[in-house]
Design a protein around this motif. Structure first.
Motif, short mmCIF file in Angstrom:
data_model
loop_
_atom_site.label_atom_id
_atom_site.label_comp_id
_atom_site.label_asym_id
_atom_site.label_seq_id
_atom_site.Cartn_x
_atom_site.Cartn_y
_atom_site.Cartn_z
N GLU A 1 0.84 -1.20 0.00
CA GLU A 1 0.00 0.00 0.00
C GLU A 1 0.87 1.25 0.00
O GLU A 1 0.67 2.18 -0.79
CB GLU A 1 -0.89 -0.03 1.23
N GLY B 1 5.74 10.09 3.90
CA GLY B 1 5.49 8.71 3.47
C GLY B 1 6.78 7.91 3.35
O GLY B 1 6.87 6.75 3.79
N LYS C 1 1.79 7.17 -6.57
CA LYS C 1 0.75 8.09 -7.04
C LYS C 1 1.13 9.52 -6.70
O LYS C 1 1.05 10.43 -7.53
CB LYS C 1 -0.59 7.74 -6.37
N LEU C 2 1.53 9.71 -5.46
CA LEU C 2 1.88 11.06 -5.02
C LEU C 2 3.03 11.61 -5.85
O LEU C 2 3.03 12.77 -6.25
CB LEU C 2 2.28 11.03 -3.53
N THR D 1 2.37 1.90 -3.45
CA THR D 1 1.47 2.45 -4.48
C THR D 1 1.13 3.90 -4.19
O THR D 1 1.10 4.74 -5.10
CB THR D 1 0.16 1.65 -4.59
N ASN D 2 0.91 4.19 -2.90
CA ASN D 2 0.59 5.58 -2.55
C ASN D 2 1.73 6.50 -2.92
O ASN D 2 1.53 7.57 -3.51
CB ASN D 2 0.32 5.69 -1.04
N THR D 3 2.93 6.07 -2.57
CA THR D 3 4.09 6.91 -2.87
C THR D 3 4.19 7.15 -4.38
O THR D 3 4.48 8.26 -4.82
CB THR D 3 5.38 6.25 -2.37
#
Lengths: 70, 818
Positions: free
Chosen positions: B114, B294, B121-122, B117-119
């Motif tokens: 998770e 993050g 996207k950001l 993927t967040n990193t």
């Protein structure tokens, strides 16, 4: 004469090496026999090589012929 | 197979006595029992479920679980490498069970995925915003100028069209002309960033597809921009494209997408633009802090994993191996227990029983495990208890073939004879000292290197460090005997035996010197080096030495075959193989050795080639001046006859006696009572016993014996000649060493110039290390190995056993360290 003397020296060195091996690492009869075998083999090999080289030079058929400029 | 109990046992001479054992384990303590046996590492499990496929076995699901966990651990390892962390030898934390670990690994994996993927996207959003900001800043510079140029161009092209059109239909177009000029030119525009290497092609294709009806203005962006899609830094250009019409717009948009040119909205209004810039800058800084937080979170999570990684990895590996082993056991449903069968050394019995008891106690089981020894005719695996010194030599022997159970182990003598034969081919005490120092360094740093991961070559050198140090010690000895220190002789052990015939030394270069004193006491006389008759003398010496050493080693091999025959109580082999072999070898080549020694002792001029050849061709002839001792002719005839008799002695009696033995053994069996058949059916047939109603083909045995005899007879000549490689390699070594010394070092010295001397020394060092210390070492190693594997071992060694490979966690963790 020199041959026999040096052979005796090898024998004595071999016996001393056996004793050293027995004193340093005394780990049971089978291990002792193993160390003894190794020491005897090494002594015999070394003596054989020395004896061969010594005998070959006792009554030489070829003599050294120096090369020019020595 | 009986035991020769008369001789005392010796370490490493024969395999440890092994026994086949069966362990019956109750279900509750199965896992723990296997775990403790794995710690002990002295039991080799047999696979009792060999008929089943991996999916049919009892514990297949457990193994799948372990596989899943191993995959997750590999994923963590990738993350750790990305963060640049090394796996630390973690201190043993709390004991964690497999189930708990599974849950924990699953949680951690989901969390990490998770976060990743967040990193991503950001980061992508961040890069896009950066590009947008660039567009706003840069495009504003040239926008108005570009827009006015674009409108001017558009008006021109329209006028052009109008002018052309007016020639064709003047009436209609005049009306259009008036209305058209009054219309304002409306242009649409697209702005964005295009990669610099594609910008020319971009411009060209835009021009072609829209037939020149667009206006493109580009400007270079100095710094590299991180592309949001690829995530890499690329050189880009800011562009603005002006177009008119719907169709042109679609074409432009499509082309932008095709070239990966990212489009961003752009406003005309300066004020609005500045507002946008500040907004974007604000968003950028927000995103940056979010991304940083993050990343920090991610790296702390990875760090926490790294601390425990080693421990978890070992646990998973251990559990997987335990389940593989459990799969090999057979499951007895009625008695609710597992039955294990396997080999273990006899001396380990008490240790195994203790481990079983401990497992019973630790798992609170009511029933203890049962350990019983089975009797079987199967051949057990071979196990030698080696320490770090002897294991390297044993591996050298095992590389050729693992010893049959309880046959004599050549590794015992290899420990001494292998370095010795190497040294005979290497003999130079200067080189020996270099090799000794290098290996001493490895041995002193043993602890450090054994825990590190070394490269392939280093690992081989490190693994063989004890072999190499023995080789170097013997090389120093033979170096003293050959009297070579980087090919320079020294008078270390007394005066040279040779001197000039007369004080003026006139004849020294023509007829030579004479022996005036006692033989040089230790080794080759130092006078020989550099003389013209050096090579004839040394060649003769070394060739005869090779023959003598070879005959000695081959005799040792045949004597070992005697000990084997005695141990297995195989009298046929003693009388009809050992004795004729000894007679044959010694009556020919033992006699040659004797002649060599007699010739040396007496100084006779006899030609030994002549003697040996004519011993066969015309044995009854008079020897004449080749006579070395009284009665030589008769001795030679006797030895020839003995050798001739020995050949059929090796060939014929053994097959006949084997046939008689076989008939005797099976004479009684044809009349066995019927009860014995029933017994055989009822008895436990779990272990396969190859009870021998063996086939006995007399012709096969005879052919086998014929091949064996021919091999020995012809082999005795070829093997003796093979030992001449001791001479050949030692000659090569001394000649190379002499060349490097004389043609490099002395030559450089002769120039009396410091620079040339230094260069000469450097070349000498490189040549010595590269050619003599590395290449010659490998070469002599290989040839000494061949002499052992072929010439020594084919006299007695069968080598068709298999190695004892116990279930041990230490070995498992070593295996998977790839």
């Amino acid at each position: 004469m020199g041959f026999i003397l040096t052979t005796l020296i090898f024998l004595v060195i071999g016996i001393i090496a056996c004793f050293c091996a027995r004193i340093c690492c005394n780990k049971g009869p089978s291990a002792n026999l193993f160390h003894l075998t190794l020491v005897i083999t090494a002594t015999v090999c070394c003596w054989m090589m020395w004896a061969i080289v010594y005998l070959a030079q006792m009554n030489p058929l070829i003599v050294p012929i120096l090369s020019e400029g020595e | 197979m009986g035991e020769g109990g008369s001789l005392p046992t010796m370490d490493l001479m024969r395999s440890e006595p092994m026994q086949l054992a069966r362990i019956i384990i109750p279900m509750e303590s199965a896992h723990r029992t296997i775990s403790y046996l794995g710690d002990l590492g002295l039991f080799q499990f047999k696979d009792l479920n060999s008929g089943k496929s991996p999916f049919q076995r009892t514990f297949a699901t457990q193994i799948k679980r372990c596989g899943e966990m191993a995959r997750k651990l590999r994923f963590f390892k990738v993350q750790m490498m990305k963060a640049g962390l090394l796996t630390l030898r973690s201190a043993y934390g709390s004991e964690i069970s497999l189930d708990e670990l599974e849950v924990k690994l699953g949680e951690l994996e989901a969390e990490l995925i998770e976060m990743n993927t967040n990193t991503e996207k950001l980061q992508r959003a961040y890069n896009e915003l950066l590009e947008y900001k660039l567009v706003l800043q840069k495009a504003g510079d040239f926008f108005h100028h570009a827009q006015s140029s674009a409108t001017a161009q558009q008006r021109e092209s329209e006028e052009h069209h109008l002018v052309e059109g007016s020639m064709d239909s003047p009436l209609l177009l005049e009306q259009e002309m008036t209305t058209d000029i009054s219309k304002q030119v409306k242009l649409g525009y697209v702005s964005g960033l295009v990669p610099r290497d594609k910008s020319m092609a971009f411009e060209r294709i835009l021009f072609r597809t829209t037939r020149g009806n667009v206006f493109l203005k580009q400007n270079v962006v100095e710094e590299h921009v991180v592309d949001p899609v690829q995530g890499e830094k690329v050189e880009k250009n800011v562009f603005v494209v002006f177009y008119s019409g719907e169709r042109a717009k679609n074409k432009v948009l499509k082309i932008c997408d095709a070239f990966g040119a990212n489009r961003y909205p752009f406003t005309d209004d300066i004020g609005k633009r500045y507002q946008m810039i500040t907004e974007v800058s604000g968003k950028l800084s927000e995103l940056k802090t979010t991304i940083d937080v993050g990343t920090l979170h991610w790296s702390s999570a990875v760090q926490a994993i790294a601390n425990q990684f080693e421990q978890w990895n070992n646990l998973v590996k251990k559990e997987k191996s335990i389940y593989h082993t459990l799969n090999a056991l057979s499951f007895d449903v009625t008695k609710k227990c597992l039955v294990a069968e396997g080999w273990c050394p006899v001396f380990a019995t008490t240790q195994i029983q203790k481990a079983l008891q401990r497992a019973t106690v630790d798992s609170n089981s009511q029933v203890g495990a049962i350990f019983e020894v089975l009797h079987t005719k199967e051949s057990p695996p071979t196990y030698f208890r080696t320490n770090k010194f002897t294991s390297a030599f044993q591996e050298i022997v095992d590389a050729y073939g693992v010893a049959k159970y309880q046959e004599a182990n050549p590794g015992l003598f290899t420990i001494v004879t292998f370095p010795f034969l190497f040294a005979v081919m290497f003999g130079d005490w200067g080189h020996g000292i270099c090799l000794f120092l290098a290996t001493l360094f490895l041995i002193l740093r043993e602890k450090k290197y054994s825990s590190q991961k070394l490269g392939d070559i280093m690992e081989m050198a490190f693994g063989g460090r004890y072999v190499i140090i023995m080789m170097s010690i013997f090389s120093i000895y033979t170096g003293f005997i050959y009297n070579e220190f980087f090919s320079v002789p020294f008078e270390l052990f007394g005066r040279s035996a040779y001197d000039c015939r007369d004080p003026s030394c006139r004849d020294a270069t023509t007829i030579g010197m004479i022996k005036v004193r006692e033989t040089y006491p230790f080794g080759v006389d130092p006078i020989w080096h550099g003389t013209r008759s050096e090579l004839p003398f040394l060649n003769s010496l070394k060739m005869k030495m090779s023959i003598l050493l070879g005959v000695a080693q081959m005799n040792l091999g045949i004597v070992l075959s005697y000990f084997n025959a005695k141990f297995f109580q195989n009298d046929i082999n003693i009388w009809y193989q050992f004795i004729p072999q000894m007679i044959f070898l010694n009556s020919l080549f033992g006699y040659l050795s004797l002649l060599i020694i007699v010739k040396w002792c007496t100084g006779s001029q006899a030609d030994l080639y002549h003697v040996m050849i004519y011993m066969f061709l015309s044995p009854t002839d008079d020897l004449g001046e080749n006579q070395l001792f009284w009665g030589q002719k008769y001795l030679q005839i006797l030895l020839l006859l003995l050798a001739l008799v020995a050949v059929p002695w090796m060939l014929i009696p053994k097959p006949i006696l084997l046939k008689k033995q076989h008939e005797e053994r099976h004479r009684g069996q044809a009349y066995a009572p019927l009860q014995s058949l029933d017994e055989n059916i009822d008895s436990d047939s779990e272990y396969k016993s190859h009870d021998g109603h063996e086939e006995f083909e007399f012709s096969e045995v005879l052919v086998h014996q014929l091949i064996h005899t021919i091999e020995f007879v012809l082999g005795s000549v070829s093997n003796t000649a093979s030992y001449l490689r001791l001479w050949a390699l030692s000659l090569a070594h001394s000649e190379l060493s002499s060349v490097f010394y004389e043609k490099v070092l002395l030559l450089a010295w002769g120039f009396d110039n410091v620079v040339i001397l230094v260069i000469g020394i450097i070349v000498f060092i490189f040549a010595t290390v590269g050619v003599l210390l590395v290449m010659e070492t490998l070469s002599a190693f290989l040839h000494a190995l061949r002499l052992h594997w072929v010439e020594f071992q084919n006299k007695f060694y069968e080598g068709d056993g298999y190695k004892f490979s116990p279930f041990s966690f230490a070995l498992v963790s070593e295996e998977e360290e790839d």
